[in-house]
Structure formats: structure tokens, C-alpha cells
Design an enzyme around this catalytic site. Structure first.
Site, PDB file in Angstrom:
ATOM      1  N   LYS A 111       0.832  -1.205   0.000  1.00 32.35           N
ATOM      2  CA  LYS A 111       0.000   0.000   0.000  1.00 32.35           C
ATOM      3  C   LYS A 111       0.862   1.249   0.000  1.00 32.35           C
ATOM      4  O   LYS A 111       1.702   1.437   0.895  1.00 32.35           O
ATOM      5  CB  LYS A 111      -0.874   0.027   1.264  1.00 32.35           C
ATOM      6  CG  LYS A 111      -2.135  -0.801   1.142  1.00 32.35           C
ATOM      7  CD  LYS A 111      -2.824  -0.888   2.479  1.00 32.35           C
ATOM      8  CE  LYS A 111      -4.080  -0.081   2.543  1.00 32.35           C
ATOM      9  NZ  LYS A 111      -4.746  -0.222   3.864  1.00 32.35           N
TER      10      LYS A 111
HETATM   11  C1  E4P Z   1      -8.174   0.101   4.258  1.00 31.44           C
HETATM   12  O1  E4P Z   1      -7.406  -0.153   3.357  1.00 31.44           O
HETATM   13  C2  E4P Z   1      -8.232   1.411   4.902  1.00 31.44           C
HETATM   14  O2  E4P Z   1      -7.006   1.725   5.472  1.00 31.44           O
HETATM   15  C3  E4P Z   1      -9.375   1.468   5.892  1.00 31.44           C
HETATM   16  O3  E4P Z   1     -10.531   0.960   5.277  1.00 31.44           O
HETATM   17  C4  E4P Z   1      -9.627   2.853   6.438  1.00 31.44           C
HETATM   18  O4  E4P Z   1     -10.795   2.870   7.194  1.00 31.44           O
HETATM   19  P1  E4P Z   1     -11.178   4.032   8.220  1.00 31.44           P
HETATM   20  O5  E4P Z   1     -11.509   5.257   7.426  1.00 31.44           O
HETATM   21  O6  E4P Z   1     -12.352   3.519   8.955  1.00 31.44           O
HETATM   22  O7  E4P Z   1      -9.957   4.275   9.074  1.00 31.44           O
END
Ligand code: E4P
Length: 286
Positions: A111
Site C-alpha cells: 500500500k
Molecule cells: C483500508 O485499506 C483502509 O485503510 C481502511 O478501510 C480505512 O478505514 P477508516 O476510514 O475507517 O480508518
């Protein structure tokens, strides 16, 4: 249950949640992690609570152990591992972390944030056949830049639009998912949409209705879905959005990624928060 076409990933830094979701649903296609979720991992929390602040090497090693536990539990959508970055981290620094993280497990996705440096790191990664998941995506222009930067990749790249965080600022976050899907329908299919920041069952059902390729979902939403016997949206399904609509933009996917306007305040804030949560687990310099 009718298994949705949308691949289901668990949005968590805790392998116990992977197991729980798997037990409930009978399958889990993948998992996404991020620095905030890793800081919430029970073992990491225990370490910090006992006064053991980690060195950055120890944090990497702990992260590695966590994803190595998750990796065999999930299916072909893989485990997304996020590089540690702040506003100063260069593409080369992100890429070096990504290269190392990619060796941890056979089903890794690295990522990187939807920033200029993150996109450069993604460009370097796909050239080395490293799978990527471009995170903190808040605009269609960012998704178009991801498409352009990862063109030629041999394996699909993911882009993660953050639905809940757009809802939080009064916009209809699901519109972004819908708009990106529509834009990519004119493309070559090398980028898959991974709906992220999912906060409700309605978000999840609308992902199914839009046929997003993937959705990453907190364990508690999966539990809720399972408790209702894993319903699927029917023809009558209507998503009731509360936020302001996000209009579709006509963008040319053949343009260079640098030509897109990739700035977004929520991307900047998101990086800041991930960096702060990461630093909170580290030893303070003496
Ligand atoms: C996943 O890849 C993301 O980091 C995650 O869904 C973020 O979610 P949040 O906005 O609830 O922190």
C-alpha cells in the site's frame, strides 16, 4: 449463502478477527492493514502498555509476524501491507520498504498513498512485478492517476477509495466508488476498485450492487451482515445517501499521471494520522 462477486477483505490488523470472520462466513478473500490498525493489534498494545516502546526495526518485525499469521488464512485477494510514510518520505524510501515487505508473504499487496511520491513508488513497484494497493484515494482524479501510473502492470493493481471518510465531511462517499467504476469501464481493466473505509451494512450492500471488485470491511460489519443471514441487494435496492453528491468527471485515462490533480486534504490528513499512530508505538529518541 450466495457468495458475492465482490471479494471480501477483512479490514484489520488482528489475525483473530480474520479467523472470526472466516468462521462466520466460511471464507475470507483477503485482508487490508494500515499503521493505525497495526497500532491497535492486541499484541502491539500489550507491548506498549508494558512500557516496551519499539524500535522501527522491531515494529517492522512485529508487522511481519502479524501478516505472516494472516497470510495463509485468506484467499486470492491477498494481504495489503502499508509502507510507513509522512509528508517527507520519498518515493525511493517508500519503494525500499515495499520491496522488503513484499518478501514477507507470497500474497502481499503493497500500500502506497495516492500522492506524487506514492505514485512514483507504485510505478517502480509494478516494473518489479510488485503488486500494489493505492490507498487514501478521495478523488476520481487520484484514481485516474493510479490507472496511468500503473499502466503495463502484469498483475492487477488496487485503488482504495475511502467511503466513510468522505461521508464524514458531508459528501456521498459511495459516489466516488460509482464514478471510479464508471471511469474504469472505459479502461483496460488493470486497476481493480477496492472500496475501503466501509462503515455500514448499506455501504457493503451498495458495493455489491455496484459490483466493486473488492471491499475491505471491519469485522463488526461482517458480523452484522452474517447476523442478518448475509443478505444481497435485490433489484429494488436503493442506497440512501446522506451526503452531497460527488459529480462524475470526464477524464482521459490515456494522459500521463502527472497531468491529474491529485491533491486532496483528506489524503494529507490521512497520512498525518497514519504517521502519528505509527510513531506512537515507537520509542522516543532519548
Ligand atoms: C483500508 O485499506 C483502509 O485503510 C481502511 O478501510 C480505512 O478505514 P477508516 O476510514 O475507517 O480508518
Amino acid at each position: 449463502m450466495t457468495r458475492p462477486k465482490t471479494k471480501i477483505l477483512v479490514d484489520s490488523g488482528d489475525p483473530q478477527e480474520t479467523l472470526r470472520a472466516k468462521e462466520l462466513l466460511g471464507f475470507v478473500d483477503g485482508q487490508t492493514t494500515n499503521p493505525s490498525l497495526i497500532a491497535k493489534n492486541p499484541h502491539i498494545k500489550e507491548l506498549i502498555a508494558s512500557g516496551h516502546e519499539l524500535s522501527s526495526r522491531e515494529e517492522m518485525d512485529e508487522y511481519k509476524k502479524i501478516v505472516q499469521t494472516i497470510s495463509p488464512l485468506v484467499g486470492e485477494a491477498g494481504v495489503s501491507i502499508e509502507v510507513f510514510s509522512d509528508e517527507k518520505t520519498s518515493a525511493q524510501e517508500m519503494f525500499s520498504q515495499g520491496e522488503e515487505m513484499y518478501t514477507w508473504i507470497p500474497n502481499a499487496y503493497i500500500k502506497y498513498p495516492c500522492t506524487a511520491e506514492g505514485l512514483r513508488a507504485a510505478q517502480m513497484s509494478v516494473k518489479q512485478a510488485i503488486r500494489v494497493n493505492m490507498t487514501l484515494c478521495f478523488s476520481q482524479q487520484q484514481a485516474a492517476a493510479v490507472y496511468a501510473a500503473t499502466k503495463g502492470t502484469k498483475q492487477p493493481a488496487y485503488v482504495s477509495p475511502f467511503v466513510g471518510r468522505l461521508d464524514d465531511i458531508g459528501q456521498n462517499g459511495m459516489d466516488l466508488v460509482k464514478n471510479i467504476k464508471r471511469m474504469f469501464s472505459k479502461g483496460d481493466g488493470h486497476v481493480l476498485v477496492l472500496a475501503a473505509s466501509i462503515r455500514s451494512l448499506e455501504h457493503l450492500l451498495y458495493c455489491f450492487a455496484l459490483q466493486t471488485e473488492l471491499a475491505t470491511v471491519p469485522a463488526k460489519i461482517l458480523e452484522l451482515w452474517a447476523s442478518k443471514n448475509t443478505p444481497m441487494p435485490d433489484e429494488q435496492f436503493q442506497y440512501r445517501a446522506s451526503g452531497k453528491p460527488i459529480p462524475y468527471e470526464e477524464l482521459d485515462l490515456e494522459k500521463a499521471w502527472e497531468s491529474f490533480d491529485i491533491q486532496h486534504e483528506l489524503t494529507r490528513k490521512g497520512i498525518e494520522k497514519f504517521a502519528a499512530d505509527y510513531r506512537a508505538t515507537l520509542a522516543r529518541p532519548a
